[in-house]
Scaffold this active site. Structure first.
Site, short mmCIF file in Angstrom:
data_model
loop_
_atom_site.label_atom_id
_atom_site.label_comp_id
_atom_site.label_asym_id
_atom_site.label_seq_id
_atom_site.Cartn_x
_atom_site.Cartn_y
_atom_site.Cartn_z
CB SER A 710 36.37 46.98 55.62
OG SER A 710 37.76 46.88 55.70
CB SER A 883 40.47 47.23 52.50
OG SER A 883 41.60 48.05 52.59
CD GLU A 884 39.66 49.59 57.09
OE1 GLU A 884 40.36 50.13 57.94
OE2 GLU A 884 38.51 49.96 56.81
CB ALA A 885 41.04 41.66 57.36
#
Ligand code: FES
Ligand code: FES
Length: 973
Positions: A710, A883-885
């Site tokens: 991220s 993004s990754e959350a």
């Protein structure tokens, strides 16, 4: 070979061609004719990316053999639907509803949608969804919601109820672009079928280009190689060269990919991965040789004749097998558990065993053992690479790579080409989600080019790709957590084993994630934890969106629900009582960088309460309804040594050129870069059409780092700001107006400026101490609070997710369509991860459908994403990472909802109908679904922590890094 001359009416014109009616598919023919908008993903009829309309019916052209196609049939491809100057409303809607991300599926979907609207120009959303289900159209990026939005918008135009302008985002006149749904620059080519992905590039290479096929024997997961017999393959038609490790070494390569050791406790001392297997097969997908020939068919036929004699070795296909005391080493230089990270906090810091006492003496405690799967990325586009020497003698590799510069580091000396003579170029790319952080395929194509000195193209079948590319590390974990009589957490312990498969690179980085994200974002005063990572003989672990954190949440978000239940407290309320508040520290004994948790829970509470009421009202014995909550989040950047560069140039026509390696993999590397540049150049009143992006070519662009962690929007954004400030300063005249290009040249001023940003400037960043887990490695976090509403069919055990809501904090939104795209897409992967996806059985999981890719009816149409939008203090223009959350913990909301619906807790993912049904049967018989027996992870948790305390390693600080595999290895992760 006997060919047939045929006529087809393609996009309204009669066209003649010759084909092999038995072998060629309609997709083959269309693509040979240059109609490369018809994309081939799976090649086996399960993804719909090759959809065309044949005599009025939507079909999948990859499985339509030409012998079954009538002469003069009418074919409509994406090229016949609309062109850049004459777009069909469906294409306009796709661009403006955020339905294009990587865009690989877009032509197939658009053709399919066009077919639907021919039959029914007033469909309901459910009819649209059923249509795409029927036609097997898969999108792995969007989560489908935006695709249905696009069809509904286009249908209005088709019916004459709206104009094209009505469904087109109008650029703001005040130049305030940031946050708005400005259409991504690559969208137009994608919706017209004109974006040339890897296989399209291959078709358009010069005629002399050679073709490479892999010899991937798939005969064992672990074996000694006794002999590689290439004699028959060498005599096959069209063969130019058969390449084993010997030929690569004769050409100057080492055959050994570079690795880096990042952690003081890592025992890996030599790189674990060869480009071409030498004396051992370590996993099912290993490649032993390459066949290089004049055509793809010849190359594949020759590769099939390469014979490998082996001696079978014991196969360790899971962490649990590989860590048994009698297991042999997968790699001789290191024990199978090759690294570990402890976490000690509160009394645990003084004596880990005291955490046990706190738990034992607390009012309530729960324990459990959990397993998360080897999740496959399931991009629709697989592995496709071209390699050649360019006019300046650079070994140029066109590929899919999440880090074009880091790929150079990963290649190292393996090909025998100096680092400064390697050029990595990102092709238009059909998504990645993490697998292309690894450069194995790049090395294969590079090896063929180095040995033959010819341009080459390598394109794997989907099955070859599935076995070759890395996967998310599976985890096995044991944990306990306790609370007082008021439901306030007193202490937690966890012991997590991660299966990194056959190769080690990245393993000592990923294992630090569960050591940071277990029990995130709660206040836990006393902690004893350990994360260990081991080699096995299954596919290697690699990056995947939210890298390493879903394994943590699989443990902690289940335990949170279980403890709430034990304490008799509603799970939402239990989390409310335990979220960290300003001043509270995380499990690594540092404050959270931000504390949006209360505000986010306040936003979610009424939605949760309504969902609970609705679930109660709709619950029946046949269809049980439930609601599940999970907290999640992720870091931003690679920590204290992260760095990014970008450049902006004023062009002679007074437009701007932005240079960076903000890799575009569908997540929005193009639009992210554009939004940042627009905002940074706002004083000049620049419009999007005046910025040209030059991206992702190491010969032309500065190093902006990996698209991962991220980090890219944050890091590239900061570098963009620096570059823009320098350019603006140079352009600014004493009266405050700005110089033109001609005036800059006349004044003798540079017109191109570089910006660089390094996280070393962020105060207090430090890695986790390898002895205690104390540390603060991120300048910002992203946060997600998830709510899943499910229905469980008690007859079959099948779970349907009816609605999914996510409240997030990703800082200020840079482009709302791009951020929502990451959210919907991440949530759809979470649902697949929870319910169906796996790569364990190499036969069953060899293709997308077998591996459990969610089709449209598996994903709810109602996905609600609510952005808290707290401007980040450190990030560019208030943005953080985004993004990754979104893929960190959504799976746990689903699993918690299943438990809430029917009392079945699934401890070992995925929650298939069979597993849920088995749990229902246990409950019906008056039993309780118990966790699996506590996993043996190599030694007892507290014994291991005591050992670590007694034998601390020297903490190398932020500079610790040992390159393995030659002088070219560098900090590439
Ligand atoms: Fe044809 Fe997947 S269905 S490529
Ligand atoms: Fe659909 Fe990428 S946009 S697969």
């Amino acid at each position: 070979m006997k060919l047939r001359k045929m006529w087809l009416n393609i996009n309204g014109a009669n066209r003649v061609f010759a084909c092999n009616p038995e072998k060629d598919s309609l997709a083959d023919v269309l693509r040979r004719m240059g109609l490369t908008g018809t994309k081939v993903g799976c090649g086996t009829g399960v993804c719909g990316s090759c959809s065309v309309i044949l005599d009025g019916k939507v079909i999948r052209s990859c499985t339509k053999k030409m012998r079954t196609v009538e002469e003069y049939s009418k074919v409509i491809t994406i090229e016949g639907i609309g062109t850049p100057n004459n777009l069909h409303p469906v294409q306009v809607a796709w661009m403006n509803c955020g339905a294009v991300q990587c865009g690989f599926c877009s032509p197939g979907f658009i053709v399919s949608a066009y077919g639907l609207l021919l039959e029914n120009n007033n469909p309901t959303r459910e009819e649209v969804r059923e249509w795409f289900q029927k036609h097997r159209n898969v999108c792995r990026c969007t989560g489908y919601k935006q695709i249905v939005d696009a069809v509904m918008a286009a249908a209005k135009v088709v019916r004459g109820e709206a104009s094209i302008e009505d469904i087109t985002f109008q650029l703001p006149e005040d130049n305030e672009y940031y946050g708005k749904p400005v259409v991504r620059p690559t969208a137009l080519a994608k919706v017209c079928g004109l974006a040339d992905y890897g296989d399209d590039q291959e078709l358009k290479m010069p005629a002399e280009t050679l073709h490479v096929a892999v010899a991937q024997p798939r005969i064992a997961h672990h074996a000694k190689i006794l002999k590689i017999d290439t004699s028959e393959a060498e005599t096959m038609p069209g063969v130019v060269k058969i390449i084993t490790h010997k030929e690569l070494k004769e050409a100057g390569g080492t055959n050994m990919m570079a690795e880096g050791q990042f952690h003081e406790r890592t025992t890996v001392m030599v790189p674990s991965r060869k480009i071409l297997a030498e004396d051992k097969i370590f996993r099912y997908g290993d490649v032993v040789a390459l066949a290089v020939a004049d055509t793809k068919d010849h190359a594949r036929a020759a590769a099939a004749k390469i014979k490998v004699e082996i001696e079978q070795l014991p196969e360790y296909l899971s962490y649990l097998d590989a860590v048994m005391p009698d297991a042999m080493r997968v790699h001789e230089d290191t024990p199978n558990i090759f690294s570990m990270q402890p976490v000690m906090k509160g009394v645990g810091l003084e004596d880990p065993a005291k955490v046990q006492e706190v738990i034992d003496n607390s009012a309530h405690s729960v324990s459990g053992s959990f397993h998360s799967t080897r999740e496959p990325h399931l991009t629709i586009e697989g592995t496709t690479v071209q390699a050649y020497f360019d006019e300046d003698d650079y070994l140029t590799i066109q590929c899919k790579s999440q880090g074009v510069y880091s790929s150079i580091g990963r290649i190292g000396n393996s090909l025998g080409v100096p680092k400064d003579k390697l050029r990595i170029v990102l092709n238009p790319t059909g998504a990645s989600f993490g697998w292309s952080t690894n450069a194995g395929d790049i090395c294969l194509a590079g090896a063929a080019a180095v040995v033959t000195k010819m341009p080459v193209a390598l394109s794997m079948s989907y099955e070859e790709h599935q076995h070759f590319s890395g996967k998310r590390c599976p985890s096995y974990s044991n944990g306990r957590v306790a609370c007082d009589e008021n439901g306030i957490i007193t202490a937690a312990e966890f012991d997590i084993g991660m299966d990194h498969g056959a190769y080690s690179w990245g393993g000592d980085d990923i294992m630090t994630k569960p050591a940071r994200f277990s029990f995130f974002p709660y206040k836990v005063p006393h902690v004893a934890g350990l994360v260990r990572i081991a080699n096995t003989n299954h596919n290697f672990g690699t990056a995947y969106r939210s890298y390493g954190s879903p394994q943590a949440y699989t443990l902690s978000e289940a335990l949170m629900d279980m403890l709430a239940e034990k304490a008799g407290i509603d799970p939402f309320e239990f989390r409310w009582r335990n979220i960290a508040r300003p001043g509270d520290t995380n499990i690594n004994s540092y404050p959270f960088r931000q504390y949006p948790m209360e505000e986010m829970m306040k936003m979610m509470r009424p939605i949760y309460e309504k969902a609970v009421q609705e679930a109660k009202a709709a619950d029946t014995p046949a269809k049980r309804r439930g609601v599940g909550i999970s907290w999640g989040g992720f870091n931003v950047t690679e920590g204290g040594t992260d760095s990014a560069s970008a450049a902006i140039e004023l062009a002679p026509d007074n437009t701007f050129i932005k240079y960076d390696t903000y890799q575009e993999l569908g997540q929005g590397g193009d639009i992210g870069s554009l939004m940042l540049t627009l905002e940074a150049l706002k004083p000049l009143g620049v419009t999007p059409d005046r910025i040209r992006l030059v991206q992702n070519d190491t010969k032309l662009c500065p190093d902006s780092g990996m698209s991962g962690a991220s980090r890219t929007h944050f890091m590239s954004g900061k570098a963009t700001i620096v570059a823009a400030e320098k350019l603006l300063n140079a352009m600014r005249k004493p009266d405050g107006t700005y110089r033109t290009y001609d005036e800059m040249v006349a004044a003798g001023l540079e017109t191109k400026y570089y910006g660089k940003y390094q996280t070393v400037s962020v105060p207090g960043l430090c890695r986790l101490d390898p002895n205690t887990g104390i540390g603060d490695p991120t300048p910002a976090y992203t946060y997600c609070l998830n709510l899943a509403e499910v229905e469980v069919d008690t007859a079959t055990g099948k779970t349907r997710v009816l609605r999914f809501t996510c409240v997030d904090d990703v800082g200020r939104v840079g482009n709302i369509d791009a951020v929502n795209g990451q959210a919907y897409g991440g949530i759809s992967h979470c649902i697949g991860f929870a319910l169906s996806e796996n790569y364990h059985d190499v036969k069953k999981h060899a293709n997308m459908a077998g591996a459990g890719v969610p089709y449209i009816l598996d994903i709810p149409d109602e996905i609600n994403v609510i952005h808290f939008e707290r401007p980040d203090e450190e990030g560019p223009f208030g943005s953080s990472g985004a993004s990754e959350a979104f893929q960190s913990s959504g799976h746990m909301a689903v699993l918690n909802a299943i438990n809430n619906a029917c009392g079945v807790r699934v401890y070992e993912m995925p929650a298939t109908p069979e597993k849920v049904k088995a749990g229902l049967n246990i409950i019906a018989a008056g039993g309780k679904v118990e966790p699996p027996q506590k996993y043996f992870l190599g030694s007892e948790l507290y014994d291991e922590l005591e050992e670590i305390k007694a034998n601390p390693v020297k903490f190398g600080g932020d500079d610790f890094f040992i390159p393995l595999g030659g002088a070219s290895a560098e900090r590439f992760f």
